[in-house]
Design an enzyme around this catalytic site. Structure first.
Site, PDB file in Angstrom:
ATOM      1  N   HIS A   1       0.881  -1.183   0.000  1.00 46.36           N
ATOM      2  CA  HIS A   1       0.000   0.000   0.000  1.00 46.36           C
ATOM      3  C   HIS A   1       0.913   1.225   0.000  1.00 46.36           C
ATOM      4  O   HIS A   1       1.588   1.484   0.994  1.00 46.36           O
ATOM      5  CB  HIS A   1      -0.858   0.039   1.267  1.00 46.36           C
ATOM      6  CG  HIS A   1      -1.739  -1.169   1.454  1.00 46.36           C
ATOM      7  ND1 HIS A   1      -3.075  -1.185   1.119  1.00 46.36           N
ATOM      8  CD2 HIS A   1      -1.479  -2.401   1.943  1.00 46.36           C
ATOM      9  CE1 HIS A   1      -3.600  -2.371   1.405  1.00 46.36           C
ATOM     10  NE2 HIS A   1      -2.647  -3.123   1.903  1.00 46.36           N
ATOM     11  N   PHE A   2       0.940   1.963  -1.110  1.00 48.04           N
ATOM     12  CA  PHE A   2       1.845   3.117  -1.197  1.00 48.04           C
ATOM     13  C   PHE A   2       1.105   4.463  -1.066  1.00 48.04           C
ATOM     14  O   PHE A   2       1.698   5.525  -1.196  1.00 48.04           O
ATOM     15  CB  PHE A   2       2.682   3.063  -2.475  1.00 48.04           C
ATOM     16  CG  PHE A   2       3.843   2.076  -2.417  1.00 48.04           C
ATOM     17  CD1 PHE A   2       4.188   1.431  -1.236  1.00 48.04           C
ATOM     18  CD2 PHE A   2       4.594   1.802  -3.555  1.00 48.04           C
ATOM     19  CE1 PHE A   2       5.258   0.525  -1.185  1.00 48.04           C
ATOM     20  CE2 PHE A   2       5.671   0.915  -3.514  1.00 48.04           C
ATOM     21  CZ  PHE A   2       5.998   0.272  -2.336  1.00 48.04           C
TER      22      PHE A   2
ATOM     23  N   ASN B   1      -6.672   0.915  -2.134  1.00 51.05           N
ATOM     24  CA  ASN B   1      -7.373   1.693  -1.094  1.00 51.05           C
ATOM     25  C   ASN B   1      -6.711   3.048  -0.835  1.00 51.05           C
ATOM     26  O   ASN B   1      -6.353   3.384   0.287  1.00 51.05           O
ATOM     27  CB  ASN B   1      -7.522   0.883   0.205  1.00 51.05           C
ATOM     28  CG  ASN B   1      -6.207   0.378   0.757  1.00 51.05           C
ATOM     29  OD1 ASN B   1      -5.222   0.266   0.038  1.00 51.05           O
ATOM     30  ND2 ASN B   1      -6.175   0.069   2.039  1.00 51.05           N
TER      31      ASN B   1
ATOM     32  N   HIS C   1      -2.692 -12.513   2.740  1.00 50.46           N
ATOM     33  CA  HIS C   1      -2.244 -12.545   4.149  1.00 50.46           C
ATOM     34  C   HIS C   1      -2.983 -13.554   5.032  1.00 50.46           C
ATOM     35  O   HIS C   1      -3.714 -13.174   5.949  1.00 50.46           O
ATOM     36  CB  HIS C   1      -2.282 -11.150   4.774  1.00 50.46           C
ATOM     37  CG  HIS C   1      -3.460 -10.274   4.413  1.00 50.46           C
ATOM     38  ND1 HIS C   1      -4.756 -10.706   4.420  1.00 50.46           N
ATOM     39  CD2 HIS C   1      -3.516  -8.974   4.059  1.00 50.46           C
ATOM     40  CE1 HIS C   1      -5.551  -9.718   4.074  1.00 50.46           C
ATOM     41  NE2 HIS C   1      -4.825  -8.655   3.848  1.00 50.46           N
TER      42      HIS C   1
ATOM     43  N   ASP D   1       2.475  -6.847   2.456  1.00 52.00           N
ATOM     44  CA  ASP D   1       1.336  -6.038   2.931  1.00 52.00           C
ATOM     45  C   ASP D   1       1.852  -4.763   3.605  1.00 52.00           C
ATOM     46  O   ASP D   1       1.341  -4.357   4.654  1.00 52.00           O
ATOM     47  CB  ASP D   1       0.442  -6.851   3.879  1.00 52.00           C
ATOM     48  CG  ASP D   1      -0.915  -6.182   4.113  1.00 52.00           C
ATOM     49  OD1 ASP D   1      -1.189  -5.143   3.484  1.00 52.00           O
ATOM     50  OD2 ASP D   1      -1.690  -6.708   4.934  1.00 52.00           O
TER      51      ASP D   1
HETATM   52  O1  DOR Z   1      -3.823  -3.843   8.516  1.00 52.77           O
HETATM   53  C1  DOR Z   1      -4.072  -3.570   7.354  1.00 52.77           C
HETATM   54  N1  DOR Z   1      -3.877  -2.341   6.869  1.00 52.77           N
HETATM   55  N2  DOR Z   1      -4.576  -4.511   6.557  1.00 52.77           N
HETATM   56  C2  DOR Z   1      -5.026  -4.220   5.313  1.00 52.77           C
HETATM   57  O2  DOR Z   1      -5.430  -5.118   4.629  1.00 52.77           O
HETATM   58  C3  DOR Z   1      -5.037  -2.833   4.833  1.00 52.77           C
HETATM   59  C4  DOR Z   1      -3.969  -2.095   5.474  1.00 52.77           C
HETATM   60  C5  DOR Z   1      -3.959  -0.617   5.192  1.00 52.77           C
HETATM   61  O3  DOR Z   1      -4.173  -0.240   4.046  1.00 52.77           O
HETATM   62  O4  DOR Z   1      -3.688   0.145   6.113  1.00 52.77           O
END
Ligand code: DOR
Length: 438
Positions: free
Chosen positions: A64-65, A96, A234, A304
């Site tokens: 997630h960048f 997201n 995950h 992740d």
């Molecule tokens: O803990 C998490 N944070 N799990 C996820 O699947 C999304 C991620 C996030 O985008 O912060």
């Protein structure tokens, strides 16, 4: 013979599908051209790899960048810098963001932002939602798309699809493998009161193993009905490993370094830094995931990487967000496990390059073979190092592994024939490109 190669990696122990052995590798124009003993080779640059292992470039298929919209946590530049500093040559980035990546326009925007600005190569997951069902089959095949990502349980962002009817409708539109965050939202909603204010150790009581298993069972049933292929992200429970073992014809799965390394005891020292979805759980689940890795139920490793700022993480639980950094520590943490005898270096390569290539259909990455992209992760299996917060390139600036001594360290990151990182120094301007999938 004097073929003028651009770059030759000389005298390293190459770990590939052919086995493990001393080989030289030559490249021209970003592609591998020769593999063997290239004593007479002339090249613009020859890198002495003696004493080092040369691996196919590590592909991290879950990061997630945060760009666009959440750049105070990370952006495509800082996240990809963390990737190459940690030996990662390609990433698949998650949807997201704000706005979420759910349309041709938002995907094109991300590709535009990333091209030539990211330090590694990339593909972007596109969020599947109730609103974009009719465009799913076009979206998953767009250049630069990794495929469709579904959130069956709520996490950071608002991409939740929690009812069977909508999940089925989305799965029916797909031909590519669909990546899924699998936690049962109705059960999460029922159990909200199990969160103890100020106590992140209650996170796995709330988001319990039954929530993960129930969702994964629903998902497999719906995927069979839809004729779809799925990838369970995950994995956090021993029970899902036992269940998925019987569904390998349609389901692949991912393990993360944190679920393989940390356990519920770590909430004592890490507090909210260990708060993650799905949660870090009791040690028996960590053992179950290792069992799944050793029996090859697990197909890939993904970090992740989910950065949040320190001040966000310092909010009292449950106001603290879930997620931890990981893209820069994936390689060293897992090489340390290799040195401890928990997996072989060949299996590490299978999980980080051959695995992603096989399950996501990468057309020219994930294999040391002539004609393939010259992506390499070069490691020193004997180098010991203490991981610290201050060496993290992520904007978040912290790692749950601060102070941990590991043995096995990434020395070089080569992306399409260019030495991007060597001995912790950035050697190239950013020139990341979109990955091509078959
Ligand atoms: O803990 C998490 N944070 N799990 C996820 O699947 C999304 C991620 C996030 O985008 O912060």
């Amino acid at each position: 013979m004097t073929t003028p190669f651009d770059l030759v990696l000389k005298g390293g122990v190459v770990v590939s599908h052919q086995g493990v052995g001393l080989q030289d590798i030559a490249m021209i124009g970003g592609r591998i051209t020769e593999i063997g003993h290239l004593d007479a080779a002339s090249a613009a640059e020859i890198v002495d790899c003696s004493g080092l292992h040369v691996l196919p470039g590590v592909i991290d298929s879950q990061v997630h960048f945060r760009e666009p919209g959440l750049e105070h946590k990370e952006d495509l530049e800082s996240g990809s810098l963390a990737a190459v500093m940690g030996g990662v040559t390609s990433v698949f980035e998650m949807p997201n963001t704000r706005p979420a990546t759910t349309s041709a326009e938002t995907l094109a925007d991300k590709i535009g932002r990333a091209t030539g600005r990211m330090h590694c190569d990339f593909a972007f997951w596109v969020g599947g939602t109730r609103e974009n069902v009719s465009s799913i089959s076009a979206l998953e095949r767009m250049p630069g798309a990794a495929g469709i990502k579904l959130f069956m349980g709520s996490s950071t962002g608002d991409l939740l699809v929690d009812d069977d009817e909508s999940v089925l409708a989305i799965l029916k539109q797909t031909r590519r493998r669909v990546a899924v965050h699998s936690e049962d939202e109705p059960r999460l909603q029922e159990r909200l009161d199990l969160r103890r204010p100020g106590d992140p150790a209650s996170h796995p009581d709330w988001r319990d193993e039954e929530a993960a298993l129930r969702s994964t069972q629903r998902l497999v049933k719906l995927a069979r009905e839809a004729g779809a292929r799925i990838h369970v992200l995950h994995i956090s429970t021993a029970e899902e490993i036992a269940f998925l073992q019987d569904h390998k014809d349609i389901a692949t799965c991912e393990a993360t370094p944190h679920h393989l390394t940390l356990c519920a005891d770590d909430y004592d020292t890490l507090g909210n830094l260990a708060q993650m979805n799905p949660p870090i759980r009791a040690a028996q689940h960590r053992s179950g995931i290792w069992g799944g890795l050793q029996r090859s139920v697990i197909d890939v490793l993904g970090s992740d990487h989910a950065p949040h700022t320190r001040s966000e993480k310092e909010k009292p639980y449950p106001a603290s967000p879930s997620g931890m950094t990981g893209v820069q520590t994936l390689v060293p943490i897992m090489l340390d496990h290799v040195n401890a005898g928990r997996l072989t270096l060949e299996r590490f390569v299978d999980l980080t390059s051959h695995g992603p290539q096989r399950i996501f259909g990468l057309s020219r990455k994930g294999r040391i073979a002539a004609g393939y992209d010259a992506d390499f992760t070069i490691v020193d299996m004997k180098r010991s190092h203490v991981i610290t917060d201050d060496e993290q390139a992520s904007r978040a600036g912290w790692t749950p592994y601060h102070g941990k001594k590991v043995t096995g360290w990434p020395i070089g990151t080569i992306v399409r024939g260019k030495i991007v990182m060597w001995e912790g120094a950035l050697r190239q301007a950013a020139s990341g490109q979109a990955i091509r999938l078959t």
